[in-house]
Design a protein around this motif. Sequence first.
Motif, PDB file in Angstrom:
ATOM      1  N   LEU A 189     -42.867 164.592 111.058  1.00  9.05           N
ATOM      2  CA  LEU A 189     -44.196 164.897 111.569  1.00  9.05           C
ATOM      3  C   LEU A 189     -44.456 164.050 112.807  1.00  9.05           C
ATOM      4  N   GLU A 190     -44.712 164.692 113.933  1.00  6.82           N
ATOM      5  CA  GLU A 190     -45.018 163.995 115.182  1.00  6.82           C
ATOM      6  C   GLU A 190     -46.469 164.273 115.565  1.00  6.82           C
ATOM      7  N   ARG A 191     -47.195 163.216 115.895  1.00  6.24           N
ATOM      8  CA  ARG A 191     -48.597 163.367 116.284  1.00  6.24           C
ATOM      9  C   ARG A 191     -48.924 162.469 117.471  1.00  6.24           C
ATOM     10  N   LEU A 192     -49.539 163.053 118.476  1.00  2.00           N
ATOM     11  CA  LEU A 192     -50.019 162.308 119.639  1.00  2.00           C
ATOM     12  C   LEU A 192     -51.539 162.282 119.532  1.00  2.00           C
ATOM     13  N   ARG A 193     -52.106 161.072 119.423  1.00  2.23           N
ATOM     14  CA  ARG A 193     -53.524 160.962 119.101  1.00  2.23           C
ATOM     15  C   ARG A 193     -54.232 159.984 120.036  1.00  2.23           C
ATOM     16  N   GLY A 194     -55.549 160.110 120.108  1.00  2.00           N
ATOM     17  CA  GLY A 194     -56.308 159.198 120.950  1.00  2.00           C
ATOM     18  C   GLY A 194     -57.769 159.577 121.025  1.00  2.00           C
ATOM     19  N   VAL A 250     -44.551 159.037 114.698  1.00  2.00           N
ATOM     20  CA  VAL A 250     -43.466 159.858 114.160  1.00  2.00           C
ATOM     21  C   VAL A 250     -43.268 159.439 112.710  1.00  2.00           C
ATOM     22  N   SER A 251     -43.459 160.372 111.784  1.00  2.21           N
ATOM     23  CA  SER A 251     -43.312 160.072 110.366  1.00  2.21           C
ATOM     24  C   SER A 251     -42.206 160.929 109.760  1.00  2.21           C
ATOM     25  N   PHE A 252     -41.442 160.325 108.853  1.00  3.94           N
ATOM     26  CA  PHE A 252     -40.433 161.035 108.073  1.00  3.94           C
ATOM     27  C   PHE A 252     -40.798 160.842 106.600  1.00  3.94           C
ATOM     28  N   PHE A 253     -40.634 161.903 105.789  1.00  3.09           N
ATOM     29  CA  PHE A 253     -41.065 161.831 104.399  1.00  3.09           C
ATOM     30  C   PHE A 253     -39.902 162.094 103.445  1.00  3.09           C
ATOM     31  N   HIS A 254     -39.872 161.319 102.363  1.00  3.68           N
ATOM     32  CA  HIS A 254     -38.857 161.521 101.340  1.00  3.68           C
ATOM     33  C   HIS A 254     -39.016 162.911 100.742  1.00  3.68           C
ATOM     34  N   PRO A 255     -37.920 163.648 100.549  1.00  3.46           N
ATOM     35  CA  PRO A 255     -38.023 164.997  99.969  1.00  3.46           C
ATOM     36  C   PRO A 255     -38.755 165.018  98.629  1.00  3.46           C
ATOM     37  N   ARG A 256     -38.700 163.908  97.903  1.00  7.00           N
ATOM     38  CA  ARG A 256     -39.369 163.824  96.610  1.00  7.00           C
ATOM     39  C   ARG A 256     -40.874 164.045  96.716  1.00  7.00           C
ATOM     40  N   VAL A 257     -41.455 163.707  97.850  1.00  7.45           N
ATOM     41  CA  VAL A 257     -42.907 163.806  98.032  1.00  7.45           C
ATOM     42  C   VAL A 257     -43.384 165.241  97.844  1.00  7.45           C
ATOM     43  N   GLY A 258     -42.588 166.209  98.320  1.00  6.15           N
ATOM     44  CA  GLY A 258     -42.936 167.604  98.088  1.00  6.15           C
ATOM     45  C   GLY A 258     -43.611 168.316  99.235  1.00  6.15           C
ATOM     46  N   LEU A 259     -43.824 167.657 100.365  1.00  4.66           N
ATOM     47  CA  LEU A 259     -44.434 168.317 101.525  1.00  4.66           C
ATOM     48  C   LEU A 259     -43.548 169.486 101.976  1.00  4.66           C
ATOM     49  N   ASN A 260     -44.169 170.602 102.353  1.00  2.59           N
ATOM     50  CA  ASN A 260     -43.391 171.767 102.772  1.00  2.59           C
ATOM     51  C   ASN A 260     -43.549 172.104 104.246  1.00  2.59           C
ATOM     52  N   GLY A 261     -44.416 171.392 104.961  1.00  2.00           N
ATOM     53  CA  GLY A 261     -44.615 171.630 106.377  1.00  2.00           C
ATOM     54  C   GLY A 261     -45.727 172.602 106.692  1.00  2.00           C
ATOM     55  N   GLU A 262     -46.293 173.210 105.654  1.00  2.00           N
ATOM     56  CA  GLU A 262     -47.373 174.175 105.858  1.00  2.00           C
ATOM     57  C   GLU A 262     -48.747 173.535 105.701  1.00  2.00           C
ATOM     58  N   GLU A 263     -48.790 172.247 105.421  1.00  5.20           N
ATOM     59  CA  GLU A 263     -50.049 171.549 105.194  1.00  5.20           C
ATOM     60  C   GLU A 263     -50.888 171.483 106.470  1.00  5.20           C
ATOM     61  N   ASN A 264     -52.174 171.280 106.302  1.00 12.23           N
ATOM     62  CA  ASN A 264     -53.071 171.087 107.441  1.00 12.23           C
ATOM     63  C   ASN A 264     -53.073 169.606 107.797  1.00 12.23           C
ATOM     64  N   PHE A 265     -52.202 169.215 108.714  1.00  9.54           N
ATOM     65  CA  PHE A 265     -52.039 167.804 109.042  1.00  9.54           C
ATOM     66  C   PHE A 265     -53.133 167.281 109.964  1.00  9.54           C
ATOM     67  N   LYS A 266     -54.161 168.108 110.199  1.00 10.25           N
ATOM     68  CA  LYS A 266     -55.341 167.589 110.884  1.00 10.25           C
ATOM     69  C   LYS A 266     -56.199 166.793 109.898  1.00 10.25           C
ATOM     70  N   ARG A 267     -55.937 166.985 108.596  1.00 12.36           N
ATOM     71  CA  ARG A 267     -56.583 166.170 107.566  1.00 12.36           C
ATOM     72  C   ARG A 267     -55.909 164.803 107.533  1.00 12.36           C
ATOM     73  N   PRO A 268     -56.617 163.753 107.036  1.00 14.79           N
ATOM     74  CA  PRO A 268     -55.964 162.442 106.878  1.00 14.79           C
ATOM     75  C   PRO A 268     -54.722 162.568 106.004  1.00 14.79           C
ATOM     76  N   LEU A 269     -53.610 161.993 106.473  1.00 12.96           N
ATOM     77  CA  LEU A 269     -52.315 162.145 105.813  1.00 12.96           C
ATOM     78  C   LEU A 269     -52.337 161.695 104.357  1.00 12.96           C
ATOM     79  N   TYR A 270     -52.859 160.478 104.114  1.00 14.17           N
ATOM     80  CA  TYR A 270     -52.804 159.958 102.747  1.00 14.17           C
ATOM     81  C   TYR A 270     -53.780 160.678 101.818  1.00 14.17           C
TER      82      TYR A 270
END
Length: 243
Positions: free
Chosen positions: A133-138, A148-168
């Motif tokens: 996940l790459e995000r340019l913010r300001g 730039v974030s990388f996630f363990h496959p165990r987490v279950g993210l599929n890439g279809e999430e709305n990443f405009k929401r807070p990640l955690y």
Amino acid sequence: MNLALDRKNPIPLHIQAEYLLRELINDPIYKNGKLLPNEMELAKQLAISRTTLRQAINKLVYEGLLIRKKGIGTKVAMPSVSSKSQNWLSFSQEMQARGIPIKNFELHVSWVLPDESIANFFEIPADRKVLKLERLRGREEGPFVYFVSFFHPRVGLNGEENFKRPLYEILQNDYSIIAQLSKEEITAIAADGFLAKKLEMKLGEPVLFRKRFVYDQGERPMEYNLGYYKADSFVYTVESTRS
């Protein structure tokens, strides 16, 4: 490196083994997360018992220089600033708490093969893809941080999430994953052509570079995060309490 002990030396073998392990700890290969040779193999190379070797390893684990996981192996602990979750927030949550409106200038999601340091952190094979996940913010006037974030496959993210929401918030509410522990490395670097273009700054200007290693409630690795901050737009504060 010569893995050998001097049996004519009056220094006890377990202390000699400790000195040798300290040299391995400073080897860039192992600093980058590669597992140390397993106990049986290393004891055989040094011609000592595993009990003697464990004396040396246990001391370095106690000092926080090595991390040992059953069934996986022993690796060098990353030098870091650590904080429990009650003392740190996601970037979105922190900016919201300070009343600073944040704009997303870029957001990219992809599946990639991890490099060696990421694969070692996640303890997964290098041929297993991870979500990137790459995000340019300001602020409205311009970007000041590139994540730039990388996630363990165990987490279950599929890439279809709305990443405009807070990640955690996504991880906790949608996947029951709680970011419990953060270990960080912070350095200063000069902006290269890529960062200068992203952050709208001059080539060679200072950038605060932060690596964040995030663990879940079971203290399992879940996120490998890289953050590049414009030095004139961000102050990183660490609060410590003496116990």
